[in-house]
Design a protein around this motif. Sequence first.
Motif, PDB file in Angstrom:
ATOM      1  N   HIS A   2       0.834  -1.199   0.000  1.00 35.06           N
ATOM      2  CA  HIS A   2       0.000   0.000   0.000  1.00 35.06           C
ATOM      3  C   HIS A   2       0.873   1.256   0.000  1.00 35.06           C
ATOM      4  O   HIS A   2       0.690   2.160  -0.824  1.00 35.06           O
ATOM      5  N   GLU A   3       1.843   1.288   0.920  1.00 32.84           N
ATOM      6  CA  GLU A   3       2.710   2.460   1.033  1.00 32.84           C
ATOM      7  C   GLU A   3       3.611   2.596  -0.200  1.00 32.84           C
ATOM      8  O   GLU A   3       3.864   3.702  -0.670  1.00 32.84           O
ATOM      9  N   ARG A   4       4.077   1.470  -0.732  1.00 30.38           N
ATOM     10  CA  ARG A   4       4.925   1.531  -1.922  1.00 30.38           C
ATOM     11  C   ARG A   4       4.151   2.106  -3.108  1.00 30.38           C
ATOM     12  O   ARG A   4       4.670   2.915  -3.873  1.00 30.38           O
ATOM     13  N   GLU A   7       3.819   5.885  -2.439  1.00 27.99           N
ATOM     14  CA  GLU A   7       5.090   6.598  -2.656  1.00 27.99           C
ATOM     15  C   GLU A   7       5.375   6.765  -4.141  1.00 27.99           C
ATOM     16  O   GLU A   7       5.802   7.832  -4.588  1.00 27.99           O
ATOM     17  N   TYR A  51      -3.336   9.612  -2.485  1.00 27.48           N
ATOM     18  CA  TYR A  51      -2.065  10.323  -2.659  1.00 27.48           C
ATOM     19  C   TYR A  51      -2.179  11.755  -2.137  1.00 27.48           C
ATOM     20  O   TYR A  51      -1.287  12.256  -1.443  1.00 27.48           O
ATOM     21  N   ARG A  54      -2.408  11.775   1.703  1.00 27.10           N
ATOM     22  CA  ARG A  54      -1.078  11.471   2.264  1.00 27.10           C
ATOM     23  C   ARG A  54      -0.189  12.714   2.196  1.00 27.10           C
ATOM     24  O   ARG A  54       0.499  13.064   3.146  1.00 27.10           O
TER      25      ARG A  54
END
Length: 196
Positions: A2-4, A7, A51, A54
């Motif tokens: 998820h975080e990848r 990012e 995105y 975040r």
Amino acid sequence: MHERLLETADRLFYAQGIHAVGIDRVIAESSVAKSTMYVHFRTKEDLVAEYLRRRSDIMRARVTQEVEARAQGPVEERILSVFDVLHKVISEPGFRGCAFANAAAEYPHHAGIQEAIAYDRTWLPALLSGLLGPVRADNDDELVAALVQVYDGANAAAHLDRSATSARTARKTAELLLATRKPATDSNRTAAAEGR
């Protein structure tokens, strides 16, 4: 995963534009399977909205950290620290303006993306209003609105005019605005004391 994905989306969407970057490219550069992507984000627009949220949370954290570092200082210095953080941000390599203004231009009618933009638009006025304290001066609402506009203008000028000094100029303008703050009236003091 998820975080990848987030990012990678952040890096690509911000640098090149959201419409210019296809979902297959985000998947490829994230090194995740397409099926994994759709487990975390049902559509590209869901990924865009996340995105943006975040990115908003990261900026909030940066500003809050700077404001709290000056907790013992005068309120005015704490407020001006917001512009110091903005100066650092616009000085970073790859700065390409306000991600939320960019997204609003690309997605003027998408409800989920507009909600993510609205989410970002609430934190700075709330922070500034909170810093001014419970005893409200007569012009605090106008002052907060003006400070937010100065911040937005500095962000836009940094990108559109390639101005490396826009946040410094905005900080000086904010100082002038803060100097116009009128003393609280007796009714405002009473309301604050009574918790209204």
